[in-house]
Design a protein around this motif. Structure first.
Motif, PDB file in Angstrom:
ATOM      1  N   SER A 411     -41.214  -4.216 -18.274  1.00 45.89           N
ATOM      2  CA  SER A 411     -41.477  -3.386 -16.997  1.00 45.89           C
ATOM      3  C   SER A 411     -42.982  -2.806 -17.394  1.00 45.89           C
ATOM      4  N   SER A 412     -43.377  -2.696 -18.748  1.00 39.98           N
ATOM      5  CA  SER A 412     -44.646  -2.212 -19.049  1.00 39.98           C
ATOM      6  C   SER A 412     -45.705  -3.314 -18.812  1.00 39.98           C
ATOM      7  N   ASP A 413     -45.248  -4.366 -18.752  1.00 38.33           N
ATOM      8  CA  ASP A 413     -46.368  -5.745 -18.642  1.00 38.33           C
ATOM      9  C   ASP A 413     -46.700  -5.654 -17.165  1.00 38.33           C
ATOM     10  N   VAL A 414     -45.759  -5.719 -16.325  1.00 36.57           N
ATOM     11  CA  VAL A 414     -45.737  -5.967 -14.859  1.00 36.57           C
ATOM     12  C   VAL A 414     -46.496  -4.821 -14.053  1.00 36.57           C
ATOM     13  N   THR A 415     -47.419  -5.071 -13.141  1.00 37.58           N
ATOM     14  CA  THR A 415     -48.104  -3.868 -12.400  1.00 37.58           C
ATOM     15  C   THR A 415     -48.081  -4.440 -11.122  1.00 37.58           C
ATOM     16  N   ALA A 416     -48.217  -3.383 -10.060  1.00 36.06           N
ATOM     17  CA  ALA A 416     -48.093  -3.800  -8.791  1.00 36.06           C
ATOM     18  C   ALA A 416     -49.332  -4.269  -8.323  1.00 36.06           C
ATOM     19  N   GLU A 417     -50.343  -4.256  -8.875  1.00 32.85           N
ATOM     20  CA  GLU A 417     -51.593  -4.906  -8.536  1.00 32.85           C
ATOM     21  C   GLU A 417     -51.652  -6.356  -9.080  1.00 32.85           C
ATOM     22  N   GLY A 418     -51.113  -6.599 -10.098  1.00 33.10           N
ATOM     23  CA  GLY A 418     -50.837  -8.169 -10.573  1.00 33.10           C
ATOM     24  C   GLY A 418     -49.901  -8.679  -9.638  1.00 33.10           C
ATOM     25  N   LEU A 419     -48.859  -8.027  -9.272  1.00 34.34           N
ATOM     26  CA  LEU A 419     -47.955  -8.681  -8.324  1.00 34.34           C
ATOM     27  C   LEU A 419     -48.622  -9.052  -7.050  1.00 34.34           C
ATOM     28  N   PRO A 444     -38.627   0.519 -11.551  1.00 38.98           N
ATOM     29  CA  PRO A 444     -38.780  -0.806 -10.817  1.00 38.98           C
ATOM     30  C   PRO A 444     -40.352  -0.683 -10.338  1.00 38.98           C
ATOM     31  N   VAL A 445     -41.086  -1.747 -10.147  1.00 39.99           N
ATOM     32  CA  VAL A 445     -42.360  -1.908  -9.717  1.00 39.99           C
ATOM     33  C   VAL A 445     -42.543  -2.275  -8.388  1.00 39.99           C
ATOM     34  N   ALA A 446     -43.195  -1.671  -7.652  1.00 37.33           N
ATOM     35  CA  ALA A 446     -43.361  -1.680  -6.100  1.00 37.33           C
ATOM     36  C   ALA A 446     -43.889  -3.095  -5.804  1.00 37.33           C
ATOM     37  N   LEU A 447     -43.261  -3.908  -4.650  1.00 33.47           N
ATOM     38  CA  LEU A 447     -43.811  -5.121  -4.282  1.00 33.47           C
ATOM     39  C   LEU A 447     -43.484  -4.993  -2.686  1.00 33.47           C
TER      40      LEU A 447
END
Length: 682
Positions: A411-419, A444-447
């Motif tokens: 979860s620390s690797d994934v960013t909303a900007e990257g998604l 959870p990361v927002a998408l």
């Protein structure tokens, strides 16, 4: 003759009907109506012309083997009369079929469908293939035109495998393509390979190996030099140079796939460069990563097209030991690996370094747990794989052919900007993203689903917060359909409950959204038309959707069901916000083939909502886990509509089932679902 009659070949348009369609067009319709016998039978009942023209166009068919001998014989006779031009058949065999009758049922199928050329037998989990000394030959003797045979799933003993292959040698010597892929812990060994070598017309061979030695593999390639494609999975023997050189004995070999437990030595890798075609390699784990990639780059840089490194431990700079050597394998079209590190310092793996692989079509990258001996615990690996906006953009710019992307990171690797930047992958058709918390509190990361690439057919999300508004889903549904049809539908609904009727729900949330749908139906979309069209392009072709540990509100699910007209597979596992009203909206997904709902500790969801899914007549696979089912057992009325299921998984024990349905509860369920493999998962 008027223009209208001339355009219709002399037929007055006012008198034309469905039965007046040309025969070649009816055959095209027959090839598109669906692979199940019920679809073909329904289309044949339209009129006499369709009864003659539709079956002639049916080339492929899927059917379930009935446990009853009489019912199966009648079904085969009906299929022979209904599909005279059938060339390919896929048969599902459940555990309800007695293993002693398997040979007789295939023999019955061969007696009626003797003209088919491709046969695919799908054995369900737990089914054991059994053939006696004579049934191996008799069950396949009727397939006089068979050129391709696939046997997938199930298990068999060594004796059963030998009888199967002996029967194929005697009954189908013309066989050109063979796939034998049973469950793990069984396969083909040296004795079975000797029988395989007697099929002298084989051009495509794929099988799972089990105790296959180097000598057996050498005999196989030496006696089948005409092979054009060879795939061997589960090799537990380390290939040396002498064994690897045997593949050069097949001058026509265009595809070689090796699934191995051990890494190849340099001498064996050197011999593989003499293979005429492309090479694929798969390892369970990779210890000597630097040496493997170095030799692969030196000997197979233009020949290696698929590489699965398995589990990889990184102890040094990933750029030097992993990413740079991989970037030099420019012919790679399929790359898969799982990485971990348990060092004291954090290593960084940059996804953008794979942008040099311009031919890459499939990329799977998983970050695993690691064991830290000093702390004596399993925890998140000391490796970072940042999915930032820049990394995603650079990867998309370099890998323009990428069609399948699977990223299982922290979860620390994934960013909303990257998604959000994933929309740059214009050719992507399959996407899987997992933001694993690794024991820490989930965040959870927002998408927004509308930011995903257009044209996706498969989507899997884990630990993601879906922020797309219900209005956007409704706009996508309206933009994807003909506005006149949507308007006509809205006019048939009672005023403000239009959305509630579409969503199959009477909840307050659905009623509140009725005005949104009414605007969409009237052509006044709740979003700008350009964004509505983009939303339809993202969701309209989606055939598989898997959500696990995601946040999806009930109102969102009701609206989402409108925007997924092509959905065939749906998995909702630990989805917060799931309730009976949301499940009720799924009844609009009439093309759904597989549904999995796993919701422990969710009091808002009960198995009673299953009774509302009766319109899902295409459903074949159902998994259900809810607290009321686990505690009280199944309610028979909730499952009475699912008579065509192939697999049913329930979260209850045999004792709970017996308590809820009586001593013969399981038998009653099997009688109601004759093709179903019942699996109690708790």
């Amino acid at each position: 003759m008027s223009d209208s009659s001339a355009a219709s070949g002399g037929l007055q348009l006012s008198d034309a009907g469905w039965g007046d369609l040309p025969a070649d067009l009816l055959q095209c319709i027959g090839g598109m109506i669906g692979p199940t016998p019920s679809n073909v039978n329904s289309a044949s009942l339209v009129c006499k012309a369709w009864k003659q023209g539709i079956p002639a166009g049916v080339q492929t068919l899927e059917l379930d083997v009935h446990p009853s001998e009489a019912a199966w014989a009648a079904k085969c006779q009906q299929l022979a009369a209904l599909t005279p031009s059938l060339s390919s058949c896929k048969a599902y065999v459940s555990t309800a079929v007695p293993k002693l009758e398997f040979g007789g049922k295939i023999e019955q199928l061969a007696r009626q469908l003797k003209h088919i050329e491709h046969l695919n037998l799908q054995l369900s989990e737990g089914f054991e293939l059994w053939l006696d000394s004579s049934s191996g030959h008799e069950c396949f003797a009727g397939f006089s035109r068979l050129r391709s045979l696939t046997l997938s799933g199930g298990s068999f003993t060594q004796a059963a495998a030998q009888r199967l292959l002996q029967g194929l040698v005697l009954a189908i010597p013309q066989l050109e393509e063979l796939h034998v892929l049973p469950e793990a812990c069984c396969g083909l060994g040296d004795d079975e390979v000797t029988l395989l070598s007697q099929l002298q017309r084989l051009k495509v061979l794929e099988f799972r190996a089990y105790h296959l030695t180097a000598g057996g593999l050498t005999r196989l390639t030496g006696q089948l030099p005409q092979l054009a494609s060879l795939s061997c999975h589960g090799l537990d023997t380390c290939l040396d140079a002498a064994t690897a050189s045997c593949f050069a004995a097949c001058p026509s070999l265009r595809e070689l796939h090796l699934g191995m437990d051990y890494e190849l030595p340099e001498s064996a890798m050197q011999q593989l460069r003499d293979v005429a075609g492309d090479v694929s390699m798969r390892f369970r784990w990779t210890d000597k990563l630097t040496g493997l990639l170095r030799t692969a780059r030196f000997y197979l840089h233009a020949r290696l097209v698929r590489l699965d490194l398995g589990c990889v431990r990184l102890a040094r700079d990933p750029s030097m030991v992993l990413m740079e050597p991989l970037a030099s394998l420019t012919a790679l079209s399929d790359l898969r690996m799982s990485v971990y590190s348990n060092g004291d310092s954090t290593l960084t793996l940059q996804l953008s370094e794979l942008s040099a692989l311009s031919n890459l079509q499939v990329l799977h990258l998983t970050k695993q747990h690691a064991y830290f001996p000093e702390q004596r615990r399993m925890a998140e690996s000391s490796i970072a794989v940042p999915l930032s906006a820049e990394a995603a953009a650079r990867l998309a710019a370099g890998c323009r052919k990428l069609r399948a992307l699977r990223l299982c990171l922290g979860s620390s690797d994934v960013t909303a900007e990257g998604l959000a930047e994933l929309r740059q992958f214009s050719s992507l058709r399959s996407l899987s993203v997992n933001a694993e918390p690794f024991g820490s509190p989930p965040q959870p990361v927002a998408l927004d689903l509308l930011q995903l690439p257009k044209g996706l057919t498969q989507l899997e999300l884990r630990n993601v917060d879906i922020t797309t508004s219900p209005a956007a889903f409704v706009a996508a549904a309206a933009a994807a359909s003909t506005l006149s049809n949507v308007s006509a539908f809205a006019q048939q609904q009672p005023g403000g409950l239009a959305f509630a009727a579409v969503a199959g729900s009477s909840s307050a949330a659905a009623a509140a959204a009725a005005g949104v749908y009414a605007q969409a139906a009237a052509g006044m979309l709740p979003l700008p038309r350009a964004r509505a069209d983009a939303a339809a392009a993202v969701l309209g072709q989606l055939a598989s959707l898997k959500l696990e540990s995601c946040r999806l509100r009930s109102r969102q699910l009701e609206a989402l069901a409108l925007a997924l007209p092509s959905l065939q597979q749906l998995k909702l596992c630990h989805v917060s916000g799931l309730c009976d009203e949301g499940v009720e909206a799924l009844s609009r997904l009439t093309g759904l083939v597989e549904l999995s709902v796993v919701a422990p500790h969710n009091k808002a969801l009960t198995q009673s909502s299953l009774a509302l899914l009766a319109p899902l007549r295409s459903l074949r696979y159902l998994t259900w886990q809810s607290d009321d089912l686990t505690a009280l057992g199944p309610v028979a009325a909730a499952y009475q509509h699912f008579t065509s299921l192939r697999r049913l998984k329930l979260s209850c024990t045999h004792a709970t089932l017996q308590h809820a349905c009586g001593s013969k509860g399981q038998e009653k369920l099997r009688q109601r679902m004759p093709y179903c493999n019942l699996n109690l998962i708790c």
